[in-house]
Design a protein around this motif. Structure first.
Motif, PDB file in Angstrom:
ATOM      1  N   PHE A   1      29.381  52.773  43.653  1.00 57.31           N
ATOM      2  CA  PHE A   1      28.099  53.469  43.516  1.00 57.31           C
ATOM      3  C   PHE A   1      27.721  54.133  44.840  1.00 57.31           C
ATOM      4  O   PHE A   1      28.108  53.665  45.921  1.00 57.31           O
ATOM      5  N   ALA A   2      26.942  55.205  44.731  1.00 58.54           N
ATOM      6  CA  ALA A   2      26.507  55.912  45.946  1.00 58.54           C
ATOM      7  C   ALA A   2      25.499  55.056  46.706  1.00 58.54           C
ATOM      8  O   ALA A   2      24.699  54.349  46.098  1.00 58.54           O
ATOM      9  N   GLU A   3      25.508  55.152  48.027  1.00 58.96           N
ATOM     10  CA  GLU A   3      24.563  54.366  48.831  1.00 58.96           C
ATOM     11  C   GLU A   3      23.128  54.827  48.643  1.00 58.96           C
ATOM     12  O   GLU A   3      22.191  54.108  48.954  1.00 58.96           O
ATOM     13  N   SER A   4      22.963  56.036  48.105  1.00 55.34           N
ATOM     14  CA  SER A   4      21.611  56.563  47.907  1.00 55.34           C
ATOM     15  C   SER A   4      20.949  56.005  46.646  1.00 55.34           C
ATOM     16  O   SER A   4      19.738  56.124  46.465  1.00 55.34           O
ATOM     17  N   ALA A   5      21.750  55.412  45.741  1.00 58.90           N
ATOM     18  CA  ALA A   5      21.184  54.806  44.520  1.00 58.90           C
ATOM     19  C   ALA A   5      22.105  53.663  44.131  1.00 58.90           C
ATOM     20  O   ALA A   5      22.867  53.745  43.174  1.00 58.90           O
ATOM     21  N   LEU A   6      21.997  52.590  44.897  1.00 61.07           N
ATOM     22  CA  LEU A   6      22.935  51.488  44.790  1.00 61.07           C
ATOM     23  C   LEU A   6      22.347  50.366  43.931  1.00 61.07           C
ATOM     24  O   LEU A   6      21.347  49.768  44.312  1.00 61.07           O
ATOM     25  N   PRO A   7      22.958  50.108  42.755  1.00 65.65           N
ATOM     26  CA  PRO A   7      22.436  49.001  41.951  1.00 65.65           C
ATOM     27  C   PRO A   7      23.132  47.703  42.333  1.00 65.65           C
ATOM     28  O   PRO A   7      24.355  47.655  42.433  1.00 65.65           O
ATOM     29  N   PHE A   8      22.361  46.674  42.600  1.00 68.53           N
ATOM     30  CA  PHE A   8      22.978  45.349  42.763  1.00 68.53           C
ATOM     31  C   PHE A   8      22.083  44.317  42.087  1.00 68.53           C
ATOM     32  O   PHE A   8      20.920  44.573  41.801  1.00 68.53           O
ATOM     33  N   VAL A   9      22.678  43.154  41.807  1.00 64.51           N
ATOM     34  CA  VAL A   9      22.009  42.192  40.943  1.00 64.51           C
ATOM     35  C   VAL A   9      21.841  40.864  41.655  1.00 64.51           C
ATOM     36  O   VAL A   9      22.756  40.387  42.327  1.00 64.51           O
ATOM     37  N   VAL A  10      20.676  40.296  41.490  1.00 64.90           N
ATOM     38  CA  VAL A  10      20.413  38.939  41.960  1.00 64.90           C
ATOM     39  C   VAL A  10      20.131  38.076  40.728  1.00 64.90           C
ATOM     40  O   VAL A  10      19.322  38.468  39.884  1.00 64.90           O
ATOM     41  N   THR A  11      20.845  36.948  40.598  1.00 64.20           N
ATOM     42  CA  THR A  11      20.474  36.026  39.528  1.00 64.20           C
ATOM     43  C   THR A  11      19.842  34.799  40.163  1.00 64.20           C
ATOM     44  O   THR A  11      20.238  34.386  41.260  1.00 64.20           O
ATOM     45  N   VAL A  12      18.843  34.265  39.469  1.00 61.56           N
ATOM     46  CA  VAL A  12      18.118  33.113  40.038  1.00 61.56           C
ATOM     47  C   VAL A  12      18.141  31.936  39.066  1.00 61.56           C
ATOM     48  O   VAL A  12      18.251  32.119  37.851  1.00 61.56           O
ATOM     49  N   GLU A  13      18.064  30.747  39.638  1.00 66.10           N
ATOM     50  CA  GLU A  13      18.002  29.521  38.832  1.00 66.10           C
ATOM     51  C   GLU A  13      16.696  29.498  38.036  1.00 66.10           C
ATOM     52  O   GLU A  13      15.746  30.202  38.387  1.00 66.10           O
ATOM     53  N   PRO A  14      16.641  28.667  36.966  1.00 69.05           N
ATOM     54  CA  PRO A  14      15.420  28.628  36.157  1.00 69.05           C
ATOM     55  C   PRO A  14      14.164  28.452  37.009  1.00 69.05           C
ATOM     56  O   PRO A  14      14.108  27.593  37.888  1.00 69.05           O
ATOM     57  N   CYS A  15      13.197  29.326  36.745  1.00 69.17           N
ATOM     58  CA  CYS A  15      11.915  29.262  37.460  1.00 69.17           C
ATOM     59  C   CYS A  15      10.837  29.752  36.505  1.00 69.17           C
ATOM     60  O   CYS A  15      11.133  30.343  35.483  1.00 69.17           O
ATOM     61  N   LYS A  16       9.580  29.497  36.858  1.00 68.76           N
ATOM     62  CA  LYS A  16       8.461  29.992  36.064  1.00 68.76           C
ATOM     63  C   LYS A  16       8.415  31.520  36.150  1.00 68.76           C
ATOM     64  O   LYS A  16       8.589  32.081  37.242  1.00 68.76           O
ATOM     65  N   ALA A  17       8.136  32.161  35.023  1.00 69.57           N
ATOM     66  CA  ALA A  17       8.051  33.621  35.003  1.00 69.57           C
ATOM     67  C   ALA A  17       7.019  34.122  36.001  1.00 69.57           C
ATOM     68  O   ALA A  17       7.234  35.129  36.693  1.00 69.57           O
ATOM     69  N   SER A  18       5.902  33.410  36.131  1.00 63.99           N
ATOM     70  CA  SER A  18       4.817  33.888  37.007  1.00 63.99           C
ATOM     71  C   SER A  18       5.234  33.852  38.478  1.00 63.99           C
ATOM     72  O   SER A  18       4.851  34.734  39.249  1.00 63.99           O
ATOM     73  N   ALA A  19       6.027  32.852  38.854  1.00 60.64           N
ATOM     74  CA  ALA A  19       6.480  32.779  40.252  1.00 60.64           C
ATOM     75  C   ALA A  19       7.373  33.968  40.573  1.00 60.64           C
ATOM     76  O   ALA A  19       7.230  34.611  41.622  1.00 60.64           O
ATOM     77  N   LEU A  20       8.266  34.280  39.642  1.00 58.96           N
ATOM     78  CA  LEU A  20       9.155  35.418  39.869  1.00 58.96           C
ATOM     79  C   LEU A  20       8.365  36.728  39.894  1.00 58.96           C
ATOM     80  O   LEU A  20       8.649  37.621  40.705  1.00 58.96           O
ATOM     81  N   ASP A  21       7.380  36.831  39.013  1.00 61.54           N
ATOM     82  CA  ASP A  21       6.552  38.042  39.004  1.00 61.54           C
ATOM     83  C   ASP A  21       5.868  38.245  40.355  1.00 61.54           C
ATOM     84  O   ASP A  21       5.793  39.365  40.868  1.00 61.54           O
ATOM     85  N   ARG A  22       5.385  37.159  40.950  1.00 52.55           N
ATOM     86  CA  ARG A  22       4.730  37.262  42.270  1.00 52.55           C
ATOM     87  C   ARG A  22       5.719  37.728  43.337  1.00 52.55           C
ATOM     88  O   ARG A  22       5.417  38.613  44.137  1.00 52.55           O
ATOM     89  N   ALA A  23       6.932  37.147  43.292  1.00 54.91           N
ATOM     90  CA  ALA A  23       7.948  37.542  44.277  1.00 54.91           C
ATOM     91  C   ALA A  23       8.291  39.021  44.120  1.00 54.91           C
ATOM     92  O   ALA A  23       8.391  39.761  45.109  1.00 54.91           O
ATOM     93  N   LEU A  24       8.433  39.463  42.881  1.00 57.92           N
ATOM     94  CA  LEU A  24       8.800  40.872  42.656  1.00 57.92           C
ATOM     95  C   LEU A  24       7.647  41.802  43.020  1.00 57.92           C
ATOM     96  O   LEU A  24       7.872  42.917  43.501  1.00 57.92           O
ATOM     97  N   ALA A  25       6.421  41.358  42.810  1.00 58.56           N
ATOM     98  CA  ALA A  25       5.260  42.183  43.173  1.00 58.56           C
ATOM     99  C   ALA A  25       5.248  42.416  44.685  1.00 58.56           C
ATOM    100  O   ALA A  25       4.911  43.504  45.168  1.00 58.56           O
ATOM    101  N   ALA A  26       5.665  41.392  45.436  1.00 59.24           N
ATOM    102  CA  ALA A  26       5.685  41.515  46.896  1.00 59.24           C
ATOM    103  C   ALA A  26       6.755  42.502  47.346  1.00 59.24           C
ATOM    104  O   ALA A  26       6.618  43.169  48.374  1.00 59.24           O
ATOM    105  N   ILE A  27       7.840  42.606  46.566  1.00 62.97           N
ATOM    106  CA  ILE A  27       8.945  43.504  46.932  1.00 62.97           C
ATOM    107  C   ILE A  27       8.689  44.933  46.453  1.00 62.97           C
ATOM    108  O   ILE A  27       9.129  45.894  47.063  1.00 62.97           O
ATOM    109  N   ARG A  28       7.958  45.032  45.348  1.00 58.38           N
ATOM    110  CA  ARG A  28       7.848  46.290  44.607  1.00 58.38           C
ATOM    111  C   ARG A  28       7.431  47.485  45.457  1.00 58.38           C
ATOM    112  O   ARG A  28       7.827  48.622  45.179  1.00 58.38           O
TER     113      ARG A  28
END
Lengths: 430, 430
Positions: free
Chosen positions: B387-414
């Motif tokens: 993939f081009a470095e200008s639009a590089l898709p990569f994936v992170v998988t996480v262990e089971p967690c509460k949906a709300s905790a992940l939403d907070r983490a993603l909101a901080a990154i967004r």
């Protein structure tokens, strides 16, 4: 009796508008105690466990059963007792259980039964008796235990015309065969099944196909609307299958399952129960362990697949309690008319035939000659290495042909001196 | 009204002991004409098609419909006509169809409806109305068409306590995603689905998850006995999934399906509809094309799986005709009490998160830092080459967690400048 009649013809929309159905449980074994457990723990509205019959109350009596429940060893007295609305028959077999069911229905009571043998042989007669006295007969637990195939058929597929049934209906056989699939001979795996409580000390009823045959006859009546003699359904024990067959099946992209099969075509009805080669990618191969599966093919709706736990105390008890709730809610069965029909095993199917021979030149020529005489086309001849010439197993697969034509060809071969055991002939489902 | 009342409270054991139910079909589209086809060809005992309503009779009128059937463009007149016992509502939507259903029930008629939106929003209210007037409301066709999930639940699983539901409830989404699994981007596959008639010109209702959400709400009421606001069920469109996600999913031993999911645990109810990673070996991955599948997990009976054709004229018509037969046989619904409940999306689940970034040093550190702050454990970080470095898709998988905790983490990154599109966050079902 007027009391019982009044209950069964009530038009209440919800069970809470009248007193609960009073239930007598016949049989406090694995399923019976699970039924009691659900009734005691879940307290479904409209149901009240009032009596438990068992042959030996002192041995069975459980302290978690409420004191309001009467334990008794006198089955007869319960059958006509005005204190009881519904008999739950979990004793099994034709006598005395069948007699008790008949007497309870004759007294205007309703009956919930898990007795596949009784329902397969006398279902129509008992249903007619129920209609005449105002009682109801329900038997959702008689086929595939916790999987709602019977209610699904009666309530959700009555609008279709079911043309064929494929079923994995015996958990014991499925445990044995799916275990053999991963390695192991029949005798070893059977011993394991017995140790785990999945197989009886005498496993004939299961491995011989008798149990699945009763269940298939019940499904055929509800799905195809034909009443067949369950004892007229062809059956082949799974005991003839050995590790070498799984090895050959794997090479053919298949595995082996006990399949109960029925088909209605041009007015003729075919049915059989026995070990069958199924494609490793097919739904039938998905079911592992004691799971059950039923695939119904309808003229209008196509294939519908049900799967889950077909046996065991709790799953079977779910079916029993669901039947009791249906009675409490006045949910009558959708009993579409059925007709007596003859049944044969004349499927048009591909076959797998394993010959075990004392090797000498000319055997393949003789076998293929006998098949050619019946106009049966050979698909493949497969022989794995590593077997002694004195007991050499090899496999012939043939293109779809009538079962009777193949039987004739095999009968012609059967007397040959090179066969050290009868050929094993299995259908291949495609 | 006394006429209709008489029918619904009849205690006949078989429909042939009284005159047939007279049926008015509302809507002569794909499903309506299939219902008429089954009624005309199969002639199920106890059912008589007497009226067909359609907006434009001249355009719809079919010559194979018997002359005894009256065609009309006047819906209103049928709702209170003493000549009609049952309305089959196949028009869909809330207005006018919902109003018609209500008026028919108010007039003491029975109604068979395939209208998931109406039943999801107003099912309880309409059922209560039916009980008060002596009519009956059946909607077996509203969820999973030809698969008898609703009758299976009501009649065969009422004795269990269903703890969770997993469903592939939308054939359009399943066609698109199972096709994308074998290669192809969303837009191309959608166009193919539209050409085949599997997707509407405006596919929002299906791909946006609105359709599956209504169906899930209906199943939740019958299975878990909770009444939730369907519009309160979290939903994620499948449009966000692209070919690269199938490629990453494959590396993780998974594929992607639109899954409608609900769970009841410690009194809390969670539900969601959206694209989800499912193990390639799991039953949910088996369903291809427009097939539907429902997996119910019960406290007593364990898992029960239903699969088959969830949509299409004929399969859906089977469910409608089966409901009509149940009415003809006085088979009342087993309507166990349900209660209003709040719903959230707080599943404890593993997740797949795809970030598409403009690459620069430190991105992974920032993302993993945000996850660590919410105490979310990372399972794997995967980045494919090419993939081009200008639009590089990569994936992170996480262990089971509460949906709300992940939403907070993603909101901080967004809000970070390196993200060139919002992260795609999918549950992983295990």
């Amino acid at each position: 009796m007027p009391e019982a009649k009044n209950i069964s013809s009530s038009v209440a929309a919800s069970p809470n508008t009248r007193r609960p159905l009073r239930i007598a449980l016949f049989g406090f074994g694995t399923v019976g105690s699970s039924v009691a457990r659900i009734l005691v723990d879940s307290k479904p509205e409209g149901l009240e466990l009032t009596h438990i019959y068992n042959r030996n109350v002192a041995r069975k009596k459980a302290d978690w059963i409420p004191a309001s429940v009467t334990w008794t060893e006198d089955a007869e007295a319960l059958l006509t007792s005005p204190e009881i609305d519904v008999i739950v028959e979990l004793v099994g077999g034709l006598d005395p259980a069948g007699v008790w069911v008949e007497r309870a229905l004759a007294a205007g009571k309703s009956v919930v039964s898990a007795n596949k043998k009784l329902i397969a042989l006398k279902g129509v007669e008992l249903e007619n008796l129920a209609v005449s006295t105002g009682g109801h007969l329900k038997f959702g637990a008689a086929v595939a235990g916790g999987i709602p195939v019977i209610p699904g058929l009666e309530q959700g597929l009555s609008g279709d015309r079911i043309r064929s049934i494929l079923g994995i209906l015996n958990g014991t056989c499925n445990f044995i065969l799916s275990k053999m699939q991963t390695g192991g001979e029949y005798a070893t795996v059977l011993a394991e099944a017995q140790a785990k409580g999945y197989a009886e000390a005498d496993p004939t009823e299961d491995v011989g196909g008798f149990d699945a045959r009763s269940k298939l006859a019940i499904l055929m009546r509800l799905a195809m609307r034909v009443e067949v003699d369950p004892e007229g359904i062809a059956r082949q024990p799974i005991t003839a299958v050995s590790a070498v067959d799984f090895s050959y099946a794997r090479d053919l992209g298949c595995t082996i399952r006990q399949v109960a099969r029925a088909e209605q075509k041009d007015g003729a009805v075919a049915a059989s129960v026995g070990p069958v080669l199924v494609a490793a990618q097919s739904p039938l191969a998905w079911s592992r362990g004691t799971e059950n599966m039923v695939i119904l093919n309808g003229q209008y709706g196509g294939n519908v697949v049900f799967s889950g736990h077909g046996a065991g105390g709790h799953p079977t008890a779910v079916a029993v309690v669901s039947d009791l709730l249906a009675l409490a809610y006045d949910s009558r069965r959708v009993r579409v008319p059925s007709k007596p029909a003859a049944v044969d095993a004349e499927f048009e199917s591909a076959h797998y035939i394993r010959f075990t021979v004392k090797d000498r030149p000319g055997i393949v020529a003789e076998i293929t000659g006998a098949l050619a005489k019946e106009k049966i086309n050979i698909r493949a001849i497969v022989q794995k290495e590593g077997f002694a010439e004195s007991a050499l197993p090899f496999v012939v697969t043939v293109e779809p042909c009538k079962a009777s034509a193949l039987d004739r060809a095999l009968a012609a071969i059967r007397s040959q001196d090179y066969l050290i055991e009868p050929p094993l002939n299995l259908q291949i489902l495609e």
